[in-house]
Structure formats: structure tokens, C-alpha cells
Design an enzyme around this catalytic site. Sequence first.
Site, PDB file in Angstrom:
ATOM      1  N   ASN A 176      -3.697  41.028 129.545  1.00  0.00           N
ATOM      2  CA  ASN A 176      -2.543  41.382 130.375  1.00  0.00           C
ATOM      3  C   ASN A 176      -1.470  40.298 130.411  1.00  0.00           C
ATOM      4  OD1 ASN A 176      -4.058  39.646 131.867  1.00  0.00           O
ATOM      5  ND2 ASN A 176      -4.428  41.011 133.589  1.00  0.00           N
TER       6      ASN A 176
ATOM      7  N   THR B  11      -3.022  44.024 137.698  1.00  0.00           N
ATOM      8  CA  THR B  11      -3.944  43.470 136.697  1.00  0.00           C
ATOM      9  C   THR B  11      -4.164  44.448 135.535  1.00  0.00           C
ATOM     10  OG1 THR B  11      -5.088  42.453 138.566  1.00  0.00           O
ATOM     11  CG2 THR B  11      -6.235  42.410 136.453  1.00  0.00           C
TER      12      THR B  11
ATOM     13  N   HIS C  43      -1.241  35.074 133.554  1.00  0.00           N
ATOM     14  CA  HIS C  43      -2.015  34.735 134.753  1.00  0.00           C
ATOM     15  C   HIS C  43      -1.046  34.218 135.798  1.00  0.00           C
ATOM     16  CE1 HIS C  43      -4.774  32.796 137.547  1.00  0.00           C
ATOM     17  NE2 HIS C  43      -3.893  31.794 137.558  1.00  0.00           N
TER      18      HIS C  43
END
Length: 202
Positions: A158, A127, A161
Site C-alpha cells: 500500500n 490500509t 507507511h
Amino acid sequence: MSIKTKVHERSLVLIKPDGVQRGLVGEIISRFEKKGLKITAMKMVWPTLEMAKKHYDQPVEAMMLLGNRTIESYKEKGLKPKFSDPIEIAKDIQTRLLKYLVVGPVLAMVIEGAHAIAHVRKIRGGTNPLSADIGTITGDYTIDSYFVADADERAIRNLVHASGSVEEAENEIKIWFKSSEIMDYDLAIDKILYSMEWEAKK
Ligand code: ADP
Ligand code: MG
């Protein structure tokens, strides 16, 4: 009906607004494709706040996990979390996440295959991009971190998902796709790995 192993799984993957804005869509998709995973649904969506809320609506146990994980990683880095209650922390992150997801279009995909949840998570990487392994998407394509995101009071950007479990995936897929939008077909790898139809030359 396509070939499916006993461990066939589906993952809901979103290339988040930062991935789209940075022109990384092709690069990211190709990593999943090259691995041999199967993309069975794909579309570009500009998420509404309602969709984002549904997507990040989590049971209390998951909120606890998110809060506690955040406290742990803050401790490891010598940082002080904003709240001591894990639920408060998780709620704060969720508010930031909603803001992050609705700022632009995302590319939503259903990715399938044997152990798809774990394979997709490995390709996505950790993450926090600062500690994510090189060779993963978060490790290779962004320099964001808890520290920098926290200073700006925003979610970590980031890029991707990826569902964390089969149950999470099945709930998330319903938010983004109708069942008629999900294709059932075989890839060459399905036949190469799982089909017994290959015969030696006589
Ligand atoms: P993952 O994306 O690895 O499944 P989570 O489900 O725990 O991670 O969290 C969802 C998203 O929330 C993360 O991808 C990240 O964008 C953001 N996030 C999680 N923890 C934090 C944090 N402590 N600070 C800022 N953003 C966070
Ligand atoms: Mg998650």
C-alpha cells in the site's frame, strides 16, 4: 525556533519499496507538500531486517488491535482469517511485513504540522486499497487488496507507511533519524496561519 502550535505533531512516513519501484516518490511527496505539511527530514534507506523488526515491533495491545481489525475486515468481505487468535494473525502479518520492507530502498521522512498524524493518515488513506477513498494515496495509486495479498501470503502493498499516533511516531522517528538530521524551519503557511505579524496597509 520555528512557529509551533499547541497541537504540533510529527509523523514518520515511509514510501515503501513498491512506491519507490513504481516511480511514485515525487507524486506522493507533493501531496503532503501541497497540503501545507512540513517535511523536516528525508532520506533514502535500504532497510535491514533489524531496522524493519524495530519498526514493526509493537506492544501486545497494538498486536491485538491489528489482529482484531484484520478479523473484522475479513468478515466484512466474507473471507476466513488464517487463524482465530488475533495475536497469531498479527504475528503472521508482521512476518510478511518484514519481508515487504527489506526488498528495496524506502524513502523515509519526518512530516510535521498541526495535527500532522491525522492529516498524513487522511492523505495516505485506508490500509486496504480496495476500500480506501478515491483521492487518497492508497485509493488512487494501487489495486492491491486483503484478498489478493492473502492469496499470495504477503503483506498488502500500500505504498506508504504513516505513524498511527504521536507515541508511535516518536518511537519510529528514533529508528530512522538522528536528531541532527531533522530540520527546524518555518514554511510560508506557518506564518500565514499562525503568525499575528500581518498588518493591514496603513
Ligand atoms: P497501517 O499501515 O494502516 O497503519 P497497520 O499498522 O495495521 O496498518 O499494518 C501495517 C501494514 O501491514 C499495513 O500498511 C499493510 O501493509 C500490512 N497489513 C495490515 N493488515 C494486513 C493484512 N490483513 N494482510 C496483509 N497485510 C496487512
Ligand atoms: Mg500502523
